[in-house]
Scaffold this active site. Structure first.
Site, PDB file in Angstrom:
ATOM      1  N   CYS A  12      -3.383  -2.411  -0.977  1.00  0.00           N
ATOM      2  CA  CYS A  12      -2.581  -3.587  -0.639  1.00  0.00           C
ATOM      3  C   CYS A  12      -1.592  -3.876  -1.767  1.00  0.00           C
ATOM      4  O   CYS A  12      -1.598  -3.208  -2.807  1.00  0.00           O
ATOM      5  CB  CYS A  12      -3.462  -4.802  -0.383  1.00  0.00           C
ATOM      6  SG  CYS A  12      -4.311  -5.444  -1.847  1.00  0.00           S
ATOM      7  N   THR A  13      -0.763  -4.888  -1.577  1.00  0.00           N
ATOM      8  CA  THR A  13       0.306  -5.153  -2.531  1.00  0.00           C
ATOM      9  C   THR A  13      -0.224  -5.537  -3.906  1.00  0.00           C
ATOM     10  O   THR A  13       0.202  -4.996  -4.921  1.00  0.00           O
ATOM     11  CB  THR A  13       1.227  -6.272  -2.002  1.00  0.00           C
ATOM     12  OG1 THR A  13       1.689  -5.897  -0.705  1.00  0.00           O
ATOM     13  CG2 THR A  13       2.419  -6.470  -2.913  1.00  0.00           C
TER      14      THR A  13
END
Length: 464
Positions: A12-13
């Site tokens: 994920c980011t």
């Protein structure tokens, strides 16, 4: 009977909550179905449980649950049985992904330009977050030991003067890192060097009029350089020249094209756009500020750290890079509200409406809220999406409205109560508005959520 095998990569980011929640969901679903599995994570701690070549060869399904460009992506090129989803999809629709795995993996899906650009933005954000968070913590230390006058920090001694300078250098690195890794996401390693250079250029005065376009310029040129390098790599050249293309020819040619394009062309409209944006934000009426606060609150809560939240992150950091700190302050407060509200609801106000397992989620959510990690709300939303999402969006939107009206400013790119040292204006309101939002969430759930009944397996069954 031959057991199926699924392997996955999760990234994920921020490299924290979504990555590991998605991993857990995939592993649990595989266990339930009796499948063999192995899940690699590419999070803040780096690559863990790395997939080997043998793992990939033996897999029936290769699942990419990612929001960013992953490391070592080249190893996946020989395989056709690859499914691409976001980490949010992997968390919310795990069973459906498994149900349709064979059918979906048979299709060759090419990302649209829009998806490619959004992944590039997320990749850039994921790489500069540690830079700006570390710098923000240093800044917070200076704030706690010095005095703030008209937005300027006056350190108390030479050590803190030096620490402030280090923090400022760290903040300045944010823009080149963003440009470099956005370009890398699209164009690969060869795009890194020219994008680092152009990221530094756009963040400093250059040209006859000494124009600087900062965060906005970095995003535009990260994308342009990525696609330009991607095109350059398709040109067929002699093998001898091919060996020096990535380190000499591509970076040099890219800078020779992009620097004049920026200095003599795009810098002027981008400079105008940045000035209009800053003037608009600084000149907002109380009503317009309130609407902006509602928008920030909705984006912060709607997908609990997903694409909507990352879009808000990009906007608030772009404003902060231009010296407008209000949207960032409100957003950082809002990130903490969904998990805090659910912790208050499950542990204090509506204990009888939650199972033992959900109360344990509540403890985790409380600690995640302290650091402004919205993903602490995901386990609750996964079990009761309709009620939970409505509650957190309403509560966070109200808090966002109040935060903008009350003039909260923050200089740091992380949230929750641990970021209080970075709040230069409205620190008391930062705390009050946060708890108002959390109490609204808890109140809505108190009146809408039905009483939970524990089964032998400790699963919640709602009595309607």
């Amino acid at each position: 009977m031959i057991r199926k095998k699924i392997v996955a990569i999760c990234a994920c980011t921020a490299g924290m909550a979504h990555t590991y929640i998605a991993k857990q969901k995939i592993e649990n679903e595989a266990k339930k179905r009796g499948w063999d599995y192995k899940v690699e994570t590419q999070g803040a701690a780096g690559i863990e449980n790395s997939l080997t070549e043998q793992d990939l060869k033996n897999a029936d399904i290769i699942l990419l649950a990612t929001d960013i460009s992953i490391e070592n992506a080249d190893r996946l090129e020989p395989y056709k049985n690859v499914i691409k989803v976001s980490t949010g999809e992997a968390v919310k629709n795990t069973a459906n992904i498994f149900n349709n795995a064979e059918k979906t993996s048979a299709k060759v899906v090419k990302d649209s330009i829009g998806k490619e650009i959004f992944r590039a933005l997320n990749t850039g954000i994921s790489k500069f977050l540690p830079v700006i968070i570390a710098s923000g913590i240093l800044f917070s230390i200076v704030l706690m030991t010095g005095n703030v006058t008209n937005g300027n920090i006056e350190p108390s001694n030479q050590f803190f003067i030096d620490l402030k300078q280090v923090a400022l250098y760290g903040f300045a690195m944010m823009v080149p890192v963003l440009a470099a890794y956005m370009a890398y996401s699209i164009g690969g390693n060869a795009a890194l060097a020219p994008a680092f250079i152009m990221g530094y250029v756009v963040n400093n005065p250059v040209g006859y009029n000494q124009v600087s376009t900062g965060f906005i310029g970095a995003m535009i040129f990260g994308i342009l350089i990525g696609y330009f390098v991607k095109w350059l790599k398709t040109i067929k050249v002699h093998p001898v020249i091919a060996s020096i293309m990535p380190v000499m020819i591509i970076p040099t040619v890219t800078i020779l094209v992009m620097a004049p394009l920026y200095i003599y062309g795009l810098s002027y409209p981008l400079d105008w756009f940045v000035k209009v944006m800053v003037a608009t934000l600084k000149g907002m009426s109380e009503v317009n500020a309130a609407f902006l606060g509602i928008g920030i609150g909705v984006l912060a809560a709607l997908d609990m750290g997903g694409p909507c939240s990352k879009a808000a992150t990009a906007f608030t950091l772009a404003a902060m890079a231009e010296g407008v700190y209000g949207p960032n302050g409100v957003f950082r407060m809002c990130c903490a509200i969904p998990p805090l509200g659910l912790a208050v609801s499950s542990l204090i106000i509506s204990r009888s409406k939650y199972t033992k397992e959900e109360k344990e989620f509540g403890i985790t959510a409380f600690f995640l809220s302290l650091a402004g990690i919205t993903e602490g709300a995901i386990p609750f939303a996964a079990k009761d999406p309709k009620r939970v999402i409505i509650a957190i969006v309403v509560g966070t939107a109200v808090a966002g409205l109040l935060g903008m009206i009350n003039g909260i400013d923050s200089l740091v790119a992380f949230g929750g109560l641990v970021a209080l040292g970075g709040v230069t204006k409205g620190a008391i309101w930062y705390v009050i508005d946060m708890f108002i939002g959390a109490l609204i969430i808890a109140a809505i759930l108190h009146f809408t959520k039905t009483t939970a009944v524990e089964t032998e397996k400790s699963k919640a069954i709602e009595v309607d």
